[in-house]
Design a protein around this motif. Structure first.
Motif, PDB file in Angstrom:
ATOM      1  N   ALA A 181     -39.352 -28.781  -7.210  1.00 31.82           N
ATOM      2  CA  ALA A 181     -38.470 -28.979  -8.363  1.00 31.82           C
ATOM      3  C   ALA A 181     -37.478 -27.835  -8.493  1.00 31.82           C
ATOM      4  CB  ALA A 181     -39.302 -29.101  -9.635  1.00 31.82           C
ATOM      5  N   PHE A 182     -37.953 -26.613  -8.304  1.00 31.58           N
ATOM      6  CA  PHE A 182     -37.070 -25.459  -8.439  1.00 31.58           C
ATOM      7  C   PHE A 182     -35.944 -25.512  -7.413  1.00 31.58           C
ATOM      8  CE2 PHE A 182     -35.623 -21.145  -7.758  1.00 31.58           C
ATOM      9  CZ  PHE A 182     -35.525 -20.646  -9.042  1.00 31.58           C
ATOM     10  N   GLU A 183     -36.291 -25.864  -6.187  1.00 33.82           N
ATOM     11  CA  GLU A 183     -35.274 -25.915  -5.131  1.00 33.82           C
ATOM     12  C   GLU A 183     -34.291 -27.074  -5.346  1.00 33.82           C
ATOM     13  OE1 GLU A 183     -37.908 -23.833  -1.571  1.00 33.82           O
ATOM     14  OE2 GLU A 183     -37.736 -26.017  -1.635  1.00 33.82           O
ATOM     15  N   GLU A 184     -34.755 -28.181  -5.909  1.00 40.00           N
ATOM     16  CA  GLU A 184     -33.862 -29.318  -6.157  1.00 40.00           C
ATOM     17  C   GLU A 184     -32.981 -29.092  -7.380  1.00 40.00           C
ATOM     18  OE1 GLU A 184     -35.701 -33.104  -6.403  1.00 40.00           O
ATOM     19  OE2 GLU A 184     -36.506 -33.050  -4.366  1.00 40.00           O
ATOM     20  N   LEU A 185     -33.557 -28.522  -8.435  1.00 38.80           N
ATOM     21  CA  LEU A 185     -32.829 -28.393  -9.705  1.00 38.80           C
ATOM     22  C   LEU A 185     -31.926 -27.173  -9.758  1.00 38.80           C
ATOM     23  CD1 LEU A 185     -35.735 -29.403 -12.092  1.00 38.80           C
ATOM     24  CD2 LEU A 185     -33.672 -30.729 -11.622  1.00 38.80           C
ATOM     25  N   GLY A 186     -32.260 -26.138  -9.011  1.00 40.14           N
ATOM     26  CA  GLY A 186     -31.444 -24.931  -9.014  1.00 40.14           C
ATOM     27  C   GLY A 186     -31.335 -24.325 -10.399  1.00 40.14           C
ATOM     28  N   ASP A 187     -30.107 -24.046 -10.828  1.00 42.71           N
ATOM     29  CA  ASP A 187     -29.901 -23.381 -12.114  1.00 42.71           C
ATOM     30  C   ASP A 187     -30.347 -24.249 -13.289  1.00 42.71           C
ATOM     31  OD1 ASP A 187     -28.853 -20.988 -13.466  1.00 42.71           O
ATOM     32  OD2 ASP A 187     -27.377 -22.367 -14.311  1.00 42.71           O
ATOM     33  N   LYS A 188     -30.445 -25.564 -13.087  1.00 40.01           N
ATOM     34  CA  LYS A 188     -30.874 -26.466 -14.155  1.00 40.01           C
ATOM     35  C   LYS A 188     -32.351 -26.277 -14.509  1.00 40.01           C
ATOM     36  CE  LYS A 188     -27.549 -30.161 -13.134  1.00 40.01           C
ATOM     37  NZ  LYS A 188     -27.412 -31.585 -12.726  1.00 40.01           N
ATOM     38  N   PHE A 189     -33.079 -25.591 -13.632  1.00 41.93           N
ATOM     39  CA  PHE A 189     -34.520 -25.445 -13.871  1.00 41.93           C
ATOM     40  C   PHE A 189     -34.801 -24.707 -15.182  1.00 41.93           C
ATOM     41  CE2 PHE A 189     -38.757 -23.673 -13.463  1.00 41.93           C
ATOM     42  CZ  PHE A 189     -39.471 -24.736 -12.931  1.00 41.93           C
ATOM     43  N   LYS A 190     -33.919 -23.801 -15.568  1.00 42.61           N
ATOM     44  CA  LYS A 190     -34.167 -23.019 -16.784  1.00 42.61           C
ATOM     45  C   LYS A 190     -34.091 -23.870 -18.046  1.00 42.61           C
ATOM     46  CE  LYS A 190     -29.411 -21.279 -17.247  1.00 42.61           C
ATOM     47  NZ  LYS A 190     -28.556 -20.059 -17.171  1.00 42.61           N
ATOM     48  N   THR A 191     -33.498 -25.047 -17.946  1.00 45.60           N
ATOM     49  CA  THR A 191     -33.452 -25.959 -19.093  1.00 45.60           C
ATOM     50  C   THR A 191     -34.205 -27.254 -18.824  1.00 45.60           C
ATOM     51  OG1 THR A 191     -31.341 -26.874 -18.343  1.00 45.60           O
ATOM     52  CG2 THR A 191     -31.249 -25.042 -19.900  1.00 45.60           C
ATOM     53  N   THR A 192     -34.735 -27.394 -17.607  1.00 46.76           N
ATOM     54  CA  THR A 192     -35.468 -28.610 -17.231  1.00 46.76           C
ATOM     55  C   THR A 192     -36.783 -28.208 -16.574  1.00 46.76           C
ATOM     56  OG1 THR A 192     -33.300 -29.569 -16.728  1.00 46.76           O
ATOM     57  CG2 THR A 192     -35.230 -30.859 -16.101  1.00 46.76           C
ATOM     58  N   PRO A 193     -37.696 -27.629 -17.333  1.00 46.19           N
ATOM     59  CA  PRO A 193     -38.938 -27.135 -16.731  1.00 46.19           C
ATOM     60  C   PRO A 193     -39.844 -28.269 -16.250  1.00 46.19           C
ATOM     61  CG  PRO A 193     -39.079 -27.026 -19.125  1.00 46.19           C
ATOM     62  CD  PRO A 193     -37.669 -27.422 -18.797  1.00 46.19           C
ATOM     63  N   ILE A 194     -40.451 -28.053 -15.105  1.00 43.09           N
ATOM     64  CA  ILE A 194     -41.394 -29.001 -14.521  1.00 43.09           C
ATOM     65  C   ILE A 194     -42.743 -28.301 -14.413  1.00 43.09           C
ATOM     66  CG2 ILE A 194     -41.967 -30.385 -12.490  1.00 43.09           C
ATOM     67  CD1 ILE A 194     -39.532 -31.412 -14.026  1.00 43.09           C
ATOM     68  N   GLY A 195     -43.753 -28.861 -15.060  1.00 44.46           N
ATOM     69  CA  GLY A 195     -45.067 -28.230 -15.039  1.00 44.46           C
ATOM     70  C   GLY A 195     -46.173 -29.251 -14.922  1.00 44.46           C
TER      71      GLY A 195
END
Length: 515
Positions: A181-195
């Motif tokens: 998820a981190f590699e796919e979302l990039g900078d969006k990860f900080k607002t789109t957390p996957i857990g």
């Protein structure tokens, strides 16, 4: 950052039926009876990436969304297994773990594996160019994570690190994220957390609200509430009115109104001593604060009991050193400086500042900080120091932690949240923090060495003395004028049993229960 709804604006709007507050009609709020609670947060979210979070409010959300190998037991400083089926400290520098089977990330990102653990933790290591994530020091002892199987691995430490369990593994820096998820979302990860934790982030409307919903695929104990809405309300009076009107279920309140709110039918109040550290400090690279006699004079001129009475309504205890009572390294015999105006004036004379001078005190634009500043301004006027108060919104204030901006500060009032290990507190005052969070720009090699020594010492008694010795150096510098370790007062529906850690500031949303 924080969103402030003024009292005037609230009262003007509240006169109208179906008023919309922070973007939502309060009259339409559904609460705990339907599995939904609304909680007050003092500031908005900013970054939900565990490695680059900006504060405690984000940690609370991160630890509701993500699992760690371990987690704090509800309301305790002790930890228990979370994503780990087994975890053990094999030696001072080796921790082995085995993950539970069937843990899945939300969003279709697959199983949680040892590769995700490796990726999550090794992100905290400095990059080849020397850049670091915000909370890199939490994993300063990390050498590598070795994957030995799909669900098994070894955490190799460069040196013994007794703090790694409390500061990293059980807290925000131990949150396991999806590598994919981190590699796919990039900078969006900080607002789109996957857990893989008990909750998922359903939505986040900046400056308005965020909504957590129960994760149907979570394999642990299901949370009591299927939905938790967090609303940023920076103004204490607004929060008080919202609580008494039944529009929010839980929130931090001004301790001065605790009795009034507690008398409201259906509301309970609870006060929790904290382990924060609130202080005023000078930039010792700026004249005349480069002279220790000037710093000593200001310390003697400050009336801390008056600050506590005026800004905190007498609801907190004074602080005398960095580490709070109950934390390893608490310095019980730290000097108690009582106000002595004449001695302060004499020190200024000796420093060649008998005629006084002008300076600028930077504070957050919130009521407690500004009330503190007003007392400081009056105190220092008595010894000939003219203090101009610069009250900033959170964004402008915390920007002093970036790009070496702290070099422009003169005096600053700071409040940091504490963690359960003393090394978390001392790390912000080392020489390598100058330009980021060491706003006093204080550099002491002996202190730096003690901080490093304390981080690897396994014997609790020896560690305790190391941190006391470090605090003695801070005291000798007269660059830290301590005010309080804080206390938090919370009000909540009497049908609710909140989950709050003993530091007083961290919520465990998954531990919120029906009373």
């Amino acid at each position: 950052m924080g969103y402030e709804l003024t009292r005037r604006g609230f009262l003007a709007g509240a006169a109208t039926a179906g008023v919309t507050v922070l973007g939502m009609p309060w009259s339409n709020v559904v609460h705990a009876a339907d599995g939904r609670i609304v909680v007050r947060v003092e500031e908005d979210l900013k970054n939900l990436d565990p490695a680059n979070r900006t504060g405690t409010i984000e940690v609370n959300v991160i630890l509701a969304i993500n699992q760690g190998l371990v987690k704090f037991k509800p309301g305790s400083t002790e930890w228990e297994n979370d994503a780990a089926e087994e975890i053990k400290q094999v030696s001072d520098t080796l921790i082995e773990f085995k993950l539970k089977e069937g843990l899945k990330f939300t969003g279709g990102y697959g199983d949680l594996t040892a590769e995700d653990v490796k990726f999550s933790f090794e992100r905290f290591k400095p990059a080849p160019d020397g850049t670091k994530v915000n909370y890199a020091d939490d994993w300063a002892a990390l050498d590598s994570v070795e994957v030995t199987g799909k669900l098994t691995g070894k955490i190799h430490l460069k040196n013994p690190s007794p703090a790694v369990w409390l500061i990293a593994l059980a807290d925000g820096s131990g949150a396991i994220i999806s590598k994919k998820a981190f590699e796919e979302l990039g900078d969006k990860f900080k607002t789109t957390p996957i857990g893989s934790g008990p909750y998922m982030l359903k939505e986040w409307v900046p400056r308005d609200h965020f909504t957590l919903v129960a994760n149907p695929d979570y394999t642990g104990e299901k949370p009591t509430f299927t939905e938790i809405v967090g609303r940023p309300i920076s103004d204490d009076k607004t929060a008080q009115i919202a609580l008494q009107a039944g529009e929010i279920d839980f929130g931090r309140i001004d301790p001065a109104v605790a009795t009034d709110i507690g008398a409201t039918p259906g509301i309970k109040v609870e006060k929790i001593s904290a382990i924060d550290y609130v202080w005023i400090g000078p930039n010792i690279e700026k004249k005349p604060f480069d002279d220790v006699r000037v710093r000593q004079a200001v310390r003697l001129a400050l009336d801390v009991p008056a600050i506590i009475a005026a800004a905190y309504n007498g609801s907190v205890e004074p602080a005398y050193a960095l580490e709070a009572p109950g934390i390893l390294g608490y310095w019980a015999d730290a000097p108690r400086y009582t106000r002595d105006v004449e001695a302060a004036k004499k020190l200024l004379e000796e420093a060649g500042q008998g005629g006084g001078f002008s300076t600028r005190l930077t504070v957050l634009s919130k009521a407690v900080a500004q009330a503190t500043a007003a007392v400081v301004q009056a105190n220092l006027a008595e010894i000939g120091i003219d203090v101009q108060i610069d009250a900033l919104d959170p964004g402008a204030y915390w920007a002093y932690g970036e790009n070496d901006a702290s070099k422009d500060l003169e005096l600053v009032l700071v409040e940091y949240h504490g963690k359960f290990d003393p090394g978390f507190q001392t790390q912000w005052f080392t020489s390598d923090q100058i330009g980021t969070w060491n706003w006093q720009r204080w550099s002491n090699k002996e202190f730096d060495d003690l901080h490093k020594k304390g981080s690897v010492e396994s014997d609790p008694k020896k560690r305790e003395q190391i941190y006391i010795d470090a605090q003695k150096l801070m005291d000798e510098s007269a660059a830290f004028w301590w005010i309080t370790h804080n206390a938090y007062t919370y009000a909540f529906k009497d049908t609710l049993k909140p989950g709050i850690l003993p530091n007083g500031s961290q919520m465990q949303y998954a531990a919120f229960k029906q009373a």
